[in-house]
Scaffold this motif. Structure first.
Motif, PDB file in Angstrom:
ATOM      1  N   SER A   1     -55.680 -20.737-107.651  1.00 51.59           N
ATOM      2  CA  SER A   1     -55.602 -21.382-106.336  1.00 51.59           C
ATOM      3  C   SER A   1     -55.849 -20.190-105.268  1.00 51.59           C
ATOM      4  O   SER A   1     -55.692 -18.863-105.371  1.00 51.59           O
ATOM      5  CB  SER A   1     -54.234 -21.871-106.133  1.00 51.59           C
TER       6      SER A   1
ATOM      7  N   LEU B   1     -55.388 -25.183 -97.299  1.00 53.21           N
ATOM      8  CA  LEU B   1     -56.222 -25.146 -98.462  1.00 53.21           C
ATOM      9  C   LEU B   1     -55.600 -24.130 -99.423  1.00 53.21           C
ATOM     10  O   LEU B   1     -56.062 -24.061-100.481  1.00 53.21           O
ATOM     11  CB  LEU B   1     -57.559 -24.398 -98.128  1.00 53.21           C
TER      12      LEU B   1
ATOM     13  N   HIS C   1     -56.048 -25.387-103.197  1.00 50.70           N
ATOM     14  CA  HIS C   1     -57.180 -25.457-103.519  1.00 50.70           C
ATOM     15  C   HIS C   1     -57.852 -24.195-104.539  1.00 50.70           C
ATOM     16  O   HIS C   1     -57.389 -23.323-104.140  1.00 50.70           O
ATOM     17  CB  HIS C   1     -58.171 -25.638-102.399  1.00 50.70           C
ATOM     18  N   SER C   2     -59.012 -24.606-105.105  1.00 56.17           N
ATOM     19  CA  SER C   2     -59.618 -23.552-105.919  1.00 56.17           C
ATOM     20  C   SER C   2     -60.562 -22.734-104.724  1.00 56.17           C
ATOM     21  O   SER C   2     -61.228 -23.580-104.098  1.00 56.17           O
ATOM     22  CB  SER C   2     -60.481 -23.904-106.959  1.00 56.17           C
TER      23      SER C   2
ATOM     24  N   ARG D   1     -63.382 -22.328-105.468  1.00 57.52           N
ATOM     25  CA  ARG D   1     -64.794 -22.679-105.337  1.00 57.52           C
ATOM     26  C   ARG D   1     -64.955 -23.970-104.624  1.00 57.52           C
ATOM     27  O   ARG D   1     -66.128 -24.235-104.332  1.00 57.52           O
ATOM     28  CB  ARG D   1     -64.673 -23.059-106.839  1.00 57.52           C
ATOM     29  N   GLU D   2     -63.662 -24.500-104.138  1.00 62.45           N
ATOM     30  CA  GLU D   2     -64.233 -25.686-103.288  1.00 62.45           C
ATOM     31  C   GLU D   2     -64.247 -25.543-101.896  1.00 62.45           C
ATOM     32  O   GLU D   2     -64.632 -26.285-101.085  1.00 62.45           O
ATOM     33  CB  GLU D   2     -62.745 -26.551-103.589  1.00 62.45           C
ATOM     34  N   LEU D   3     -64.111 -24.135-101.514  1.00 62.94           N
ATOM     35  CA  LEU D   3     -64.205 -24.052-100.269  1.00 62.94           C
ATOM     36  C   LEU D   3     -65.742 -23.588 -99.744  1.00 62.94           C
ATOM     37  O   LEU D   3     -66.469 -23.049-100.216  1.00 62.94           O
ATOM     38  CB  LEU D   3     -63.317 -22.602 -99.701  1.00 62.94           C
ATOM     39  N   SER D   4     -65.784 -23.632 -98.288  1.00 59.69           N
ATOM     40  CA  SER D   4     -67.075 -23.243 -97.488  1.00 59.69           C
ATOM     41  C   SER D   4     -67.136 -21.454 -97.498  1.00 59.69           C
ATOM     42  O   SER D   4     -65.964 -20.945 -97.753  1.00 59.69           O
ATOM     43  CB  SER D   4     -67.130 -23.591 -96.263  1.00 59.69           C
TER      44      SER D   4
ATOM     45  N   GLN E   1     -63.980 -19.238 -97.323  1.00 60.26           N
ATOM     46  CA  GLN E   1     -63.628 -18.130 -98.509  1.00 60.26           C
ATOM     47  C   GLN E   1     -63.553 -16.648 -98.009  1.00 60.26           C
ATOM     48  O   GLN E   1     -62.564 -15.564 -98.313  1.00 60.26           O
ATOM     49  CB  GLN E   1     -64.716 -17.987 -99.383  1.00 60.26           C
TER      50      GLN E   1
END
Lengths: 299, 222
Positions: B96, B131, B134-135, B137-140, B144
């Motif tokens: 995460s 966030l 969240h992973s 990978r799910e972020l813009s 990131q």
């Protein structure tokens, strides 16, 4: 402190592999225990006995045999003597030599000796005692058989240990390959963690703990799969432990399982119980070594 | 401080040095822009300072530790004092956002409460606390980048290195980040920022390390 500090181990089929190895190791150990018991029984049966053949056509054979028997009884170190008269020997040989001529009232066709079976402790000179009274007697010490049997037994035990060692080596190889693949697949994560300041031990520690846990699980699974085979063996062995005993009833409770398994040697049960922990230890050591060596390539 | 004395860098298996003849000092608490055209060697220079590669020649000293021929263990301790914002963020996708950012604190053995508090504090400051679970990978890209900045800042590094840290940020966020860098410098952190963002360089005039074709083009120290 909780939460990740190192990538985990992508286990793949590690528990199943370890389970199979544990099963094989368990079977090899059961075989090893059986061979060891057999070798020991051969050894004790053969090492302390001698066969003395006394020709019946010697002078005063009967009275000298009686005297020899009495002397042997009084000889320190002789634990037991058993006399087989020519008649007894003849009856024992009947299946091979055919019925004797006794019923027909004819003299026997073969001159059979009187046989003495003497059990004795090590270190007594049986030959000197016997030949002092009966120089014509032939003595056959079973010791030479004992030596041969000991050699055979040692060879078989060696083979069984070799099998156990090979299984352990294959298990180590399996864990090593799995760990190496896992670390290579997660190379990027490992490099990031290394760059942020993780020590090699921090990275390898978590992977090794996971490998140990999965190996322990595999070991327990393997023992579980081995249990029905052990029960079968225990039921086969039960009559040999006590000739009057009936085979135990099918084990459908824990107590019945325990009673059936108690037929097996305790040393074997202890070794089997230790297999999952041994697998965990091997898993931990292998994973540590593989990861630490792999990390050497990083700056 | 950082001291380079005729340093060169030639990655293993390559025939030609990427960096060569680098001689410069950056004092503790100094701020430097790292400038140069693409392919000048900026990322390699930062790789050298983040201990991702050993110098192949010369002498390199970072925060008082001689890196040349240093033992691996001493480099591990040094790495913990360096914060780095890579151009490609280098986040661990399986973890995460919280775990990525908390990593430097966990490696130091910080307590759970401290980790929780510090991590959420820096995530909130960078406006990515929502966030946390969240992973990456799910972020813009911008999100990131902020997570990577949070990870670099959380350990309060003595040396902060950033490779194009604003290229995915909005202008206001870039200005805010620049302000943070200046605050860190005031607290004694050495900061080196590689950038192509001329607006940012104009807003915060500071000495620069200029690279061209793997060597110093012009260095202007304050």
């Amino acid at each position: 402190m909780s939460g990740p500090i190192s990538p985990g181990l992508r286990s793949g089929s590690l528990p199943v592999l370890v389970a199979l190895m544990t099963m094989l190791a368990g079977l090899a150990l059961a075989g090893l225990t059986g061979i060891q018991a057999l070798a020991e029984s051969w050894n004790t049966a053969a090492q302390s006995s001698a066969t003395i053949e006394i020709p019946t056509d010697a002078d005063h054979a009967q009275s000298r045999t009686d005297h020899l028997l009495k002397t042997l009884h009084e000889t320190p170190g002789v634990t037991d003597t058993k006399l087989l008269t020519p008649e007894k020997v003849r009856s024992l040989l009947a299946p091979w030599l055919g019925e004797t001529d006794d019923k027909a009232g004819k003299p026997p066709a073969l001159s059979l000796p009187t046989v003495l079976i003497v059990r004795h402790e090590h270190g007594i000179d049986l030959e000197a005692v016997v030949h002092a009274l009966f120089p014509e007697a032939i003595i056959e010490e079973d010791m030479r058989w004992s030596i041969r049997l000991q050699r055979l037994g040692r060879s078989l035990v060696g083979c069984a240990w070799l099998a156990v060692s090979l299984i352990a080596a294959v298990a180590v190889l399996s864990v090593g390959i799995t760990v190496r693949r896992s670390v290579s697949a997660q190379r990027r994560a490992v490099e990031i963690i290394h760059a942020i300041g993780a020590t090699d031990r921090q990275i390898s520690g978590k992977i090794a703990r996971r490998a140990a846990g999965l190996s322990l699980l595999g070991g327990i699974m393997g023992l579980g799969a081995l249990a029905p085979i052990l029960m079968f063996l225990a039921r086969l062995l039960a009559p040999f432990q006590d000739q009057n005993a009936q085979p135990p009833p099918p084990a459908d409770t824990l107590a019945a399982w325990s009673a059936t398994l108690s037929v097996l040697p305790h040393s074997l049960l202890e070794m089997l119980a230790s297999l999952p922990f041994l697998a965990a230890l091997l898993g931990w050591l292998t994973a540590q070594s593989v990861v630490l060596v792999w990390l050497r390539r990083l700056p | 401080m950082i001291r380079l004395d005729n340093v060169s860098m030639q990655p293993r298996g390559t025939g030609k040095p990427i960096l060569y003849g680098l001689t410069l000092d950056v004092p503790q608490g100094g701020f430097r822009w790292l400038l140069g055209p693409s392919g000048a060697g900026k990322s390699s220079f930062l790789k050298l300072l983040t201990l991702g590669e050993q110098p192949s020649g010369g002498k390199l000293s970072i925060l008082g530790t001689s890196v040349t021929n240093a033992r691996r263990n001493s480099l591990t301790q040094l790495r913990r004092r360096i914060g780095f914002v890579p151009q490609d963020y280098r986040l661990i996708g399986e973890w995460s956002v919280f775990d990525n950012v908390a990593l430097p604190l966990r490696l130091r053995g910080a307590k759970k409460d401290e980790i929780e508090q510090e991590t959420f504090s820096v995530l909130e400051w960078l406006d990515v606390a929502r966030l946390a679970r969240h992973s990456p990978r799910e972020l813009s890209g911008g999100e990131q980048q902020r997570v990577a900045i949070a990870r670099a800042l959380i350990g309060r590094p003595s040396l902060l290195l950033a490779d194009e840290p604003t290229n995915a940020l909005e202008e206001s966020q870039a200005r805010r980040l620049l302000f943070t860098f200046q605050q860190l410098v005031e607290m004694g952190t050495t900061v080196i920022v590689a950038t192509h963002n001329e607006m940012l360089v104009r807003e915060a005039p500071a000495p620069s390390i200029n690279l061209r074709n793997g060597t110093l083009d012009r260095s202007d120290f304050a």
